[in-house]
Design a protein around this motif. Sequence first.
Motif, PDB file in Angstrom:
ATOM      1  N   LYS A   1      13.903  40.335 -11.341  1.00  0.00           N
ATOM      2  CA  LYS A   1      15.446  40.084 -11.713  1.00  0.00           C
ATOM      3  C   LYS A   1      15.738  38.801 -12.384  1.00  0.00           C
ATOM      4  N   ARG A   2      16.416  38.392 -12.341  1.00  0.00           N
ATOM      5  CA  ARG A   2      17.094  36.691 -12.381  1.00  0.00           C
ATOM      6  C   ARG A   2      18.667  36.360 -12.638  1.00  0.00           C
ATOM      7  N   LEU A   3      19.472  35.766 -11.704  1.00  0.00           N
ATOM      8  CA  LEU A   3      20.463  35.613 -11.419  1.00  0.00           C
ATOM      9  C   LEU A   3      20.806  35.077 -12.987  1.00  0.00           C
ATOM     10  N   ILE A   4      21.807  35.707 -12.982  1.00  0.00           N
ATOM     11  CA  ILE A   4      22.757  35.056 -14.154  1.00  0.00           C
ATOM     12  C   ILE A   4      24.483  34.612 -13.827  1.00  0.00           C
ATOM     13  N   LYS A   5      25.161  33.371 -14.800  1.00  0.00           N
ATOM     14  CA  LYS A   5      26.456  33.182 -13.867  1.00  0.00           C
ATOM     15  C   LYS A   5      27.569  33.670 -15.656  1.00  0.00           C
ATOM     16  N   VAL A   6      28.436  34.427 -16.093  1.00  0.00           N
ATOM     17  CA  VAL A   6      28.964  34.711 -16.865  1.00  0.00           C
ATOM     18  C   VAL A   6      30.669  33.988 -16.644  1.00  0.00           C
ATOM     19  N   TYR A   7      30.922  33.897 -17.295  1.00  0.00           N
ATOM     20  CA  TYR A   7      32.067  33.512 -17.286  1.00  0.00           C
ATOM     21  C   TYR A   7      33.433  33.979 -17.500  1.00  0.00           C
ATOM     22  N   GLY A   8      34.943  34.134 -17.681  1.00  0.00           N
ATOM     23  CA  GLY A   8      35.822  35.569 -17.726  1.00  0.00           C
ATOM     24  C   GLY A   8      36.542  34.007 -18.819  1.00  0.00           C
ATOM     25  N   GLU A   9      37.430  34.712 -19.717  1.00  0.00           N
ATOM     26  CA  GLU A   9      38.239  34.079 -20.624  1.00  0.00           C
ATOM     27  C   GLU A   9      39.228  33.273 -19.613  1.00  0.00           C
TER      28      GLU A   9
END
Length: 537
Positions: free
Chosen positions: A98-106
């Motif tokens: 597993k890897r860490l990702i960053k997701v943005y909201g609006e």
Amino acid sequence: MMEIEGPWTEVFDGSDRKENPRAAETLLGSSSLTLAPLVADSLSIRRSQPILIAANRSKVVEKLSSSASSIPNPFPELCSPSKSPVLISSFPSASSDKRLIKVYGEDSHSRSMWVSQGATAREVCHMLVQTAHCSDQENWALIEMYPTLGLERCLEDHEVVLEVQATWSLKGDTRLMFCKNYAKYEFFRKPMLFFPERMISDCADVNKGMKPSELIQNLLKSGTCPEIQGFLHVKEPSRKAWKKVYFFLRRSGLYYSTKGSSKEPRHLQYVADLEDLNVYTVVNSRKLYGAPTDFTFCVKPSRNPVRVQDLKLLCAENEQTRTCWTSAFRLFKYGKRLHCNYQLSKLAPQCPEGLNHTDSKFSAVSLHAQPQTEASLVAMDFSGKAGGRVIQNPTEAQCAEREEGQAWRRREALRCSLPNLSSGARPSSIHKSQPWFHGGVSRKEAERLIEKQGLVDGMFLIRDSQQHAQCFVLTLCYKLKTKHYLVIPYEDGGRKYFTMDDGVTLFIDLLQLVEFHQINKGILPVCLKHPCVCVAL
């Protein structure tokens, strides 16, 4: 001998280094720790001297730790993984893939999450839906964004997220954004709106006798696309000027004609192979690139980090033309895989956004996977304990419809019977808690929000009017165009209402206005179907 204040003294045997300085390591390793009573009238006291630290310091530390008695740990619960208050299970093990990702909201807030190496965009969206407690499961997407360059692209459901991130530049500001996208597969539902007959290449003459609509339907079902042609503005390399050129999009790649609209092989110039390209829409293209219109898109190599010199910027005359080109790019590149993604998206249970039938025992639902229309709706009875029941008897269905209509009227009559309070004390701010209300966003920002979440019929939001005080604006999408309708306050009989048709139809608040137009078109070209929502991660 080294003296320590207090009733005891620590004595290190062999601490005299003057006799043999090089033997410091040996002497220190063989030292023994003893405690002796402090003598008040002791003889001359020798102060401790600096100790030479050898290169193999770790060995010395090991000897010291082995010779010294162990000190008990006063807080074992903080050091024991089994008793630790920190949720060790929330972090993947060192051997995990597993890897860490960053997701943005609006809303520009972000959320970090662990995903597996092979996690697809569809799987990541499902995880975010569960985390953000979204009401519906479908029509969510991950958007790949290059804010500085103004590029945006919706990841396909089957694309592996970590493979997409591997193509990003370490110094760039590329990010993933989680938002709604209703138009991801809309061209499968309304192909003639997305592929106008004038843009279909004449190479379809082999299918003489077949209507364009039939041709497009057959091609889409087989996982391909008709060949597209038409004029586009293209930005010339290393120059600010734009040139109008006739382009052809075929299975073999993208071409342009060196002589008008001629498609003779000797006049066609090869541009790029679709397998190695990604297509992006360009935001704010007039300011960033001096584009002649706002309907700009570009293609860039999919495997390499983005560079401005690698972008092929193209500009269409209107939104329908741009949507046609970008949809054809996707179909030619992914083919049957895109159609499979569309079929999978229809299998998941869906409910109309913005509608709540939990308080009603009767409702109307669709039994088909096709787009919801009045012809595909059937009456349902939810009054029993075993769940919903399809009402087969037409007479019973009509009675259920009348009963539900009367219940709705009773609820509205109760709301209208409230005391006529002053406008300042009247609870007229109920719309502020609705997902379709976006406050004081500008006209251009409202159009951008709807465009990002999909230009499909019935997409809407309501915002404050910036030109008229105490008024609102309903922004609605219809046939790939965004329309704006002014909602004005209206007084009748000493009561305050809202109207869009000069008082012909009155609503006590914006919530009633939206609920009415989700069932009736009224003066609108289409019913309100998809609220433009922004979910905070």
